[in-house]
Design a protein around this motif. Sequence first.
Motif, PDB file in Angstrom:
ATOM      1  N   GLN A  38       0.841  -1.192   0.000  1.00 13.02           N
ATOM      2  CA  GLN A  38       0.000   0.000   0.000  1.00 13.02           C
ATOM      3  C   GLN A  38       0.874   1.238   0.000  1.00 13.02           C
ATOM      4  OE1 GLN A  38      -3.049  -1.721   3.290  1.00 13.02           O
ATOM      5  NE2 GLN A  38      -3.662   0.236   2.388  1.00 13.02           N
ATOM      6  N   SER A  39       0.368   2.267  -0.662  1.00 15.98           N
ATOM      7  CA  SER A  39       1.081   3.540  -0.654  1.00 15.98           C
ATOM      8  C   SER A  39       0.083   4.694  -0.670  1.00 15.98           C
ATOM      9  CB  SER A  39       2.013   3.630  -1.871  1.00 15.98           C
ATOM     10  OG  SER A  39       1.261   3.609  -3.079  1.00 15.98           O
ATOM     11  N   PRO A  40       0.448   5.831  -0.066  1.00 20.67           N
ATOM     12  CA  PRO A  40       1.619   6.016   0.784  1.00 20.67           C
ATOM     13  C   PRO A  40       1.388   5.385   2.162  1.00 20.67           C
ATOM     14  CG  PRO A  40       0.284   7.978   0.810  1.00 20.67           C
ATOM     15  CD  PRO A  40      -0.393   7.036  -0.155  1.00 20.67           C
ATOM     16  N   THR A  41       2.411   5.398   3.006  1.00 16.41           N
ATOM     17  CA  THR A  41       2.252   4.842   4.356  1.00 16.41           C
ATOM     18  C   THR A  41       1.567   5.840   5.277  1.00 16.41           C
ATOM     19  OG1 THR A  41       4.478   5.555   4.882  1.00 16.41           O
ATOM     20  CG2 THR A  41       4.222   3.297   4.144  1.00 16.41           C
ATOM     21  N   HIS A  42       1.876   7.103   5.099  1.00 18.35           N
ATOM     22  CA  HIS A  42       1.261   8.160   5.898  1.00 18.35           C
ATOM     23  C   HIS A  42       0.857   9.306   4.978  1.00 18.35           C
ATOM     24  CE1 HIS A  42       3.696   6.069   8.955  1.00 18.35           C
ATOM     25  NE2 HIS A  42       2.789   6.472   9.817  1.00 18.35           N
ATOM     26  N   LEU A  43      -0.189  10.013   5.403  1.00 16.50           N
ATOM     27  CA  LEU A  43      -0.692  11.110   4.593  1.00 16.50           C
ATOM     28  C   LEU A  43      -1.374  12.124   5.512  1.00 16.50           C
ATOM     29  CD1 LEU A  43      -0.700  11.609   1.531  1.00 16.50           C
ATOM     30  CD2 LEU A  43      -2.881  10.392   1.407  1.00 16.50           C
ATOM     31  N   ILE A  44      -1.092  13.385   5.288  1.00 14.44           N
ATOM     32  CA  ILE A  44      -1.759  14.450   6.037  1.00 14.44           C
ATOM     33  C   ILE A  44      -2.485  15.346   5.049  1.00 14.44           C
ATOM     34  CG2 ILE A  44      -1.477  16.400   7.600  1.00 14.44           C
ATOM     35  CD1 ILE A  44       1.038  15.040   8.666  1.00 14.44           C
ATOM     36  N   LYS A  45      -3.784  15.544   5.271  1.00 13.63           N
ATOM     37  CA  LYS A  45      -4.596  16.381   4.400  1.00 13.63           C
ATOM     38  C   LYS A  45      -5.405  17.345   5.262  1.00 13.63           C
ATOM     39  CE  LYS A  45      -3.900  14.556   0.245  1.00 13.63           C
ATOM     40  NZ  LYS A  45      -3.476  15.361  -0.936  1.00 13.63           N
ATOM     41  N   THR A  46      -5.983  18.344   4.631  1.00 12.02           N
ATOM     42  CA  THR A  46      -6.874  19.254   5.328  1.00 12.02           C
ATOM     43  C   THR A  46      -8.316  19.013   4.872  1.00 12.02           C
ATOM     44  OG1 THR A  46      -6.505  20.958   3.667  1.00 12.02           O
ATOM     45  CG2 THR A  46      -5.101  21.015   5.625  1.00 12.02           C
ATOM     46  N   ARG A  47      -9.238  19.456   5.707  1.00  8.90           N
ATOM     47  CA  ARG A  47     -10.659  19.266   5.402  1.00  8.90           C
ATOM     48  C   ARG A  47     -11.004  19.808   4.014  1.00  8.90           C
ATOM     49  NH1 ARG A  47     -13.563  22.048  10.343  1.00  8.90           N
ATOM     50  NH2 ARG A  47     -11.706  23.332  10.118  1.00  8.90           N
ATOM     51  N   GLY A  48     -11.843  19.060   3.304  1.00  8.58           N
ATOM     52  CA  GLY A  48     -12.271  19.478   1.979  1.00  8.58           C
ATOM     53  C   GLY A  48     -11.402  18.972   0.845  1.00  8.58           C
ATOM     54  N   GLN A  49     -10.199  18.536   1.167  1.00  6.88           N
ATOM     55  CA  GLN A  49      -9.320  18.032   0.116  1.00  6.88           C
ATOM     56  C   GLN A  49      -9.745  16.636  -0.328  1.00  6.88           C
ATOM     57  OE1 GLN A  49      -5.293  18.571   1.866  1.00  6.88           O
ATOM     58  NE2 GLN A  49      -4.930  19.955   0.130  1.00  6.88           N
ATOM     59  N   HIS A  50      -9.056  16.177  -1.385  1.00 11.03           N
ATOM     60  CA  HIS A  50      -9.281  14.854  -1.953  1.00 11.03           C
ATOM     61  C   HIS A  50      -8.029  14.014  -1.729  1.00 11.03           C
ATOM     62  CE1 HIS A  50      -8.432  12.183  -5.431  1.00 11.03           C
ATOM     63  NE2 HIS A  50      -9.686  11.834  -5.280  1.00 11.03           N
ATOM     64  N   VAL A  51      -8.210  12.673  -1.573  1.00  9.67           N
ATOM     65  CA  VAL A  51      -7.069  11.797  -1.370  1.00  9.67           C
ATOM     66  C   VAL A  51      -7.232  10.527  -2.201  1.00  9.67           C
ATOM     67  CG1 VAL A  51      -8.044  10.568   0.632  1.00  9.67           C
ATOM     68  CG2 VAL A  51      -5.567  10.778   0.390  1.00  9.67           C
ATOM     69  N   THR A  52      -6.114  10.004  -2.683  1.00  7.84           N
ATOM     70  CA  THR A  52      -6.088   8.728  -3.410  1.00  7.84           C
ATOM     71  C   THR A  52      -5.103   7.789  -2.736  1.00  7.84           C
ATOM     72  OG1 THR A  52      -6.638   9.754  -5.536  1.00  7.84           O
ATOM     73  CG2 THR A  52      -5.605   7.580  -5.600  1.00  7.84           C
ATOM     74  N   LEU A  53      -5.583   6.630  -2.374  1.00  6.21           N
ATOM     75  CA  LEU A  53      -4.748   5.603  -1.758  1.00  6.21           C
ATOM     76  C   LEU A  53      -4.615   4.440  -2.741  1.00  6.21           C
ATOM     77  CD1 LEU A  53      -6.439   5.542   1.777  1.00  6.21           C
ATOM     78  CD2 LEU A  53      -4.694   7.107   0.880  1.00  6.21           C
ATOM     79  N   ARG A  54      -3.443   3.792  -2.731  1.00  4.58           N
ATOM     80  CA  ARG A  54      -3.166   2.751  -3.710  1.00  4.58           C
ATOM     81  C   ARG A  54      -2.816   1.429  -3.049  1.00  4.58           C
ATOM     82  NH1 ARG A  54      -1.552   7.625  -5.625  1.00  4.58           N
ATOM     83  NH2 ARG A  54      -2.357   8.181  -7.696  1.00  4.58           N
ATOM     84  N   CYS A  55      -3.140   0.346  -3.774  1.00  4.42           N
ATOM     85  CA  CYS A  55      -2.932  -1.002  -3.245  1.00  4.42           C
ATOM     86  C   CYS A  55      -2.572  -1.943  -4.380  1.00  4.42           C
ATOM     87  CB  CYS A  55      -4.212  -1.489  -2.561  1.00  4.42           C
ATOM     88  SG  CYS A  55      -4.192  -3.210  -2.046  1.00  4.42           S
ATOM     89  N   SER A  56      -1.544  -2.753  -4.152  1.00  2.00           N
ATOM     90  CA  SER A  56      -1.198  -3.829  -5.087  1.00  2.00           C
ATOM     91  C   SER A  56      -1.377  -5.157  -4.388  1.00  2.00           C
ATOM     92  CB  SER A  56       0.247  -3.679  -5.564  1.00  2.00           C
ATOM     93  OG  SER A  56       0.390  -2.532  -6.357  1.00  2.00           O
ATOM     94  N   PRO A  57      -2.174  -6.064  -4.960  1.00  2.00           N
ATOM     95  CA  PRO A  57      -2.444  -7.333  -4.284  1.00  2.00           C
ATOM     96  C   PRO A  57      -1.286  -8.308  -4.438  1.00  2.00           C
ATOM     97  CG  PRO A  57      -3.552  -7.292  -6.396  1.00  2.00           C
ATOM     98  CD  PRO A  57      -2.908  -5.939  -6.224  1.00  2.00           C
ATOM     99  N   ILE A  58      -1.380  -9.385  -3.714  1.00  2.00           N
ATOM    100  CA  ILE A  58      -0.423 -10.487  -3.851  1.00  2.00           C
ATOM    101  C   ILE A  58      -0.527 -11.035  -5.273  1.00  2.00           C
ATOM    102  CG2 ILE A  58       0.051 -12.855  -3.095  1.00  2.00           C
ATOM    103  CD1 ILE A  58      -0.952 -11.983  -0.297  1.00  2.00           C
TER     104      ILE A  58
END
Lengths: 116, 109
Positions: free
Chosen positions: A6-26
């Motif tokens: 999974q990436s990233p390991t840590h993320l800091i955002k502010t209210r109202g923003q958008h975030v994308t998290l990623r995952c690669s399976p086995i």
Amino acid sequence: DAGVTQSPTHLIKTRGQHVTLRCSPISGHKSVSWYQQVLGQGPQFIFQYYEKEERGRGNFPDRFSARQFPNYSSELNVNALLLGDSALYLCASSLFRTGGGKNIQYFGAGTRLSVL
Amino acid sequence: GIQVEQSPPDLILQEGANSTLRCNFSDSVNNLQWFHQNPWGQLINLFYIPSGTKQNGRLSATTVATERYSLLYISSSQTTDSGVYFCAVSSGSARQLTFGSGTQLTVLP
């Protein structure tokens, strides 16, 4: 063999923003599931994808969306972030045997999201 | 949906002691997994055990599906056993896991 990444390991955002998290399976696993874990609780199911199709959705608002790519990796998107979205987001992969049998889920290390 | 209850919520032991963690579920299951979550958040698979008994070193698990409960036994506990233990199940056509609220285990040296 690599586990679930999974990436990233840590993320800091502010209210109202958008975030994308990623995952690669086995390697060889065709199903990816996303879970949200807030502090002090067990993980809560958000989405499951298999062969690029949504196969399950938990009780989360439409601000949460996901997709799966031809290589079976996946993205989780969260729009209009709220303070309550601060959590550990976990990705799990499995073989997703439609005919029954073992369907063991293996988890990545997670992405820790903080919304300020 | 299916309900999962774990007990006790907290457990403090001296190194070398044995412990039993319990997981009750409200419906028949086709998947039951026990996990150990380390301090960094990683969920480590301990057992896949929708029924029967399994052992892996100092850990063993038993699921009595007809009575809708599972037990995780930890013998001769070590400080590295500390962390949160989760039981998670799925039932019917659903493939997603429903987690219990966990047992926080602390093993003192």
